[in-house]
Design an enzyme around this catalytic site. Structure first.
Site, mmCIF file in Angstrom:
data_model
loop_
_atom_site.group_PDB
_atom_site.id
_atom_site.type_symbol
_atom_site.label_atom_id
_atom_site.label_comp_id
_atom_site.label_asym_id
_atom_site.label_seq_id
_atom_site.Cartn_x
_atom_site.Cartn_y
_atom_site.Cartn_z
ATOM 1 N N SER A 296 0.833 -1.205 0.000
ATOM 2 C CA SER A 296 0.000 0.000 0.000
ATOM 3 C C SER A 296 0.868 1.255 0.000
ATOM 4 O O SER A 296 1.693 1.438 -0.879
ATOM 5 C CB SER A 296 -0.960 -0.039 1.189
ATOM 6 O OG SER A 296 -1.915 0.997 1.103
ATOM 7 N N ASP B 157 -0.862 1.236 -4.817
ATOM 8 C CA ASP B 157 -1.695 0.170 -5.371
ATOM 9 C C ASP B 157 -3.081 0.669 -5.764
ATOM 10 O O ASP B 157 -3.969 -0.125 -6.088
ATOM 11 C CB ASP B 157 -1.784 -1.018 -4.418
ATOM 12 C CG ASP B 157 -2.496 -0.709 -3.121
ATOM 13 O OD1 ASP B 157 -2.280 0.389 -2.571
ATOM 14 O OD2 ASP B 157 -3.276 -1.560 -2.642
ATOM 15 N N ASP C 299 -5.705 1.861 -4.293
ATOM 16 C CA ASP C 299 -6.963 1.596 -3.592
ATOM 17 C C ASP C 299 -7.372 2.794 -2.737
ATOM 18 O O ASP C 299 -8.544 2.926 -2.383
ATOM 19 C CB ASP C 299 -6.898 0.304 -2.766
ATOM 20 C CG ASP C 299 -5.888 0.343 -1.630
ATOM 21 O OD1 ASP C 299 -5.030 1.252 -1.604
ATOM 22 O OD2 ASP C 299 -5.943 -0.555 -0.762
#
Length: 574
Positions: A146, A307, A309
């Protein structure tokens, strides 16, 4: 075995990966580092695992990746041949060793006769979630850490529904992973053999096309995006991660043509060279985007994490400079726009539900109430939102409309079952266009919401505590708060205490059961509806304090927040 025995085992292993052998040699005289690398196994918890890349049982390397994948293979095999035949989708981000770890996971699955669909190049976490559903795979693996620093990488597991595994299944998987003791002896199939036998397949463009087609459904008002597509000025940066390709295409396909990119951050870079931290929560990550925004007079600046998200937003203020919004502010703006737009079109279902975490702001709840949308709070972790969506689809009791976490994670359409910064990117562009057409900036709009619903201010204090001592300290802090319930924070009385580990809610003399899975979280609600929560991170060596204040004025709410923070710091030494 103690850590020294484990270290010697690795040192004496003749087939040890050459780069890991060099890592051991590099630190051979640093006993503290070697102890930290071998004193325990890298924790595989409910969200997978995350750690520093390097040699050791407490590090991310090909052997700990094989261990996690061996456990996943056993987990799938236990559920029968039908599930095994569906295979596993695997994606990875821009970090060091991400592709190598992805292929290593695939070749470990191949030894069990389980097919792996591996993206040919880096892709975002939300597309991995989508791919699991699209390919009807048994599971998914995402190699990512992340927004953590460059020295980290991680491994997340997804179930057949595209969501991270819920507690029962996660515990079962963890048991399998921990049962694998000799991680150096785990077999991984030769890559050429796996390709020849059809157990390794590389995927990409076809899944991209299907995902982007689904992203079109995020748009609520196509006429609006047609009108404003060439007017709105957007600056977008993927912060050296996976968001560039899909983000650019997603904006283009709904009509936003006036998009400027932060060129220095548009290409993948595992060292995240231009930022201290590739985290859209951090205002410093927006420095180059702000430079670009100032140059082109942008309406909004948008950043996604490595990533893709999580998503952050910076907006232009009345004074002309850019201010980075909090995750809760972005969520409130999305809530207002989504429900207002759907209500105007008369397409908001009567049984609409918004899902959010227990540590997220209550301002979106108030907005949802105005539009007749019920809010359901779930535990921290988007898998709990995914679990609720799955339940709604099974019993047709509610219609999922929107979900978010304060930590910059948003989901608009459930073709993905995790945070989706590409969906959020499209929604932020559309809502910015809407408010601009009404004569408002996003900065104006959030203050209009405060005027209507009251001033809300939230803050997260995240304290990193590494190593064995850090783990012990975090446990001590939680135990202190659990055994000695504070009667007030600042000067405001605690009226309700919720212990999600024991699943109990104490309000005065009344004790109730909390209808949520157990979790190591404490939450204190105060007499003025402000609240404080404390929890260890599930994926990092951190303890987090969540502070939420509300009042009638911005000055008053800021004073409360300062008092709460001072109170927390007086109780905890950090």
């Amino acid at each position: 075995m103690d850590w020294k025995e484990k270290y010697q085992n690795w040192l004496n292993y003749s087939e040890l990966d050459e780069s890991l052998k060099q890592d051991l040699q590099k630190h051979k005289d640093d006993e503290a580092k070697l102890e930290d690398a071998f004193y325990t196994s890298l924790e595989f918890g409910t969200a997978g695992m995350r750690g520093i890349i390097g040699a050791g049982t407490n590090r991310m390397n090909i052997y700990t990746v094989r261990q996690a994948t061996e456990g996943l293979a056993m987990f799938i095999e236990n559920q029968g041949e039908k599930l095994k035949d569906r295979g596993v989708a695997i994606a990875y981000d821009s970090r060091h060793m991400s592709k190598e770890f992805a292929v290593e996971a695939a070749l470990t699955l191949a030894e069990h006769g389980i097919k792996a669909y591996v993206f040919e190049e880096l892709r975002p976490t939300p597309e991995l979630s989508f791919a699991v559903r699209h390919l009807k795979a048994a599971a998914g693996i995402m190699i990512t850490a992340s927004h953590n620093p460059p020295e980290y990488n991680g491994y997340k597991v997804y179930g057949a529904d595209g969501g991270q595994l819920p507690p029962k299944e996660a515990d079962e998987l963890t048991t399998y992973v921990r049962s694998v003791e000799d991680i150096l002896s785990i077999k991984a199939m030769d890559k050429e053999k796996a390709l020849a036998e059809g157990l390794l397949k590389f995927i990409g463009k076809e899944v991209d096309k299907s995902y982007l087609e689904a992203v079109k459904t995020v748009t609520i008002d196509g006429d609006l995006t047609d009108r404003q597509g060439r007017e709105l000025k957007i600056v977008f940066t993927p912060l050296h991660g996976t968001g560039q390709m899909l983000g650019q295409k997603a904006l283009e396909q709904i009509g936003f043509k006036n998009v400027y990119f932060v060129e220095e951050q548009s290409k993948p870079d595992p060292d995240f060279t231009t930022v201290k931290s590739p985290n859209p929560e951090d205002p410093e990550a927006f420095e180059l985007a702000i430079e670009k925004g100032t140059e082109v007079d942008a309406d909004v600046l948008i950043a996604t994490d490595p990533d893709a998200d999580r998503l952050g937003v910076a907006v232009r203020t009345a004074k002309g400079h850019y201010e980075v919004l909090t995750g809760n502010q972005i969520a409130a703006l999305m809530t207002e726009y989504i429900f207002k737009a759907l209500s105007t079109k008369e397409t908001l279902p009567k049984n609409s539900v918004m899902l959010k975490s227990i540590v997220s702001s209550n301002l979106p709840t108030a907005i949802g109430d105005k539009y007749g949308v019920k809010t359901i709070d779930v535990l921290t972790g988007f898998k709990f939102i995914a679990e609720k969506i799955k339940a709604f689809e099974a019993d047709h009791s509610n219609v999922f409309m929107y979900g978010f976490e304060e930590s910059y994670g948003y989901l608009i359409q459930p073709f993905v079952r995790d945070k989706d910064a590409i969906q959020a990117l499209v929604m932020v562009a559309e809502m910015t266009a809407y408010f601009k057409e009404q004569g408002y900036s996003l900065f104006d709009t959030i203050h209009e919401l405060y005027h209507e619903y009251g001033h809300y201010k939230e803050k997260t204090i995240s304290v990193k505590m590494d190593g064995m001592e850090g783990t012990e300290k975090i446990n001590e802090i939680m135990q202190t708060f659990r055994s000695k319930t504070p009667d007030k924070f600042g000067d405001i009385q605690v009226v309700k205490m919720e212990d999600f580990k024991t699943q109990t809610r104490q309000t005065g003399d009344t004790t109730e059961t909390i209808d949520l899975p157990p979790a190591n979280v404490l939450k204190y609600t105060l007499a003025d509806s402000s609240w404080i929560a404390v929890r260890p991170s599930g994926t990092e060596p951190k303890i987090k304090f969540y502070l939420s204040a509300c009042d009638d004025s911005g000055v008053a709410v800021t004073e409360k927040m300062e008092a709460f923070e001072e109170d927390i710091r007086s109780r905890v030494d950090f």
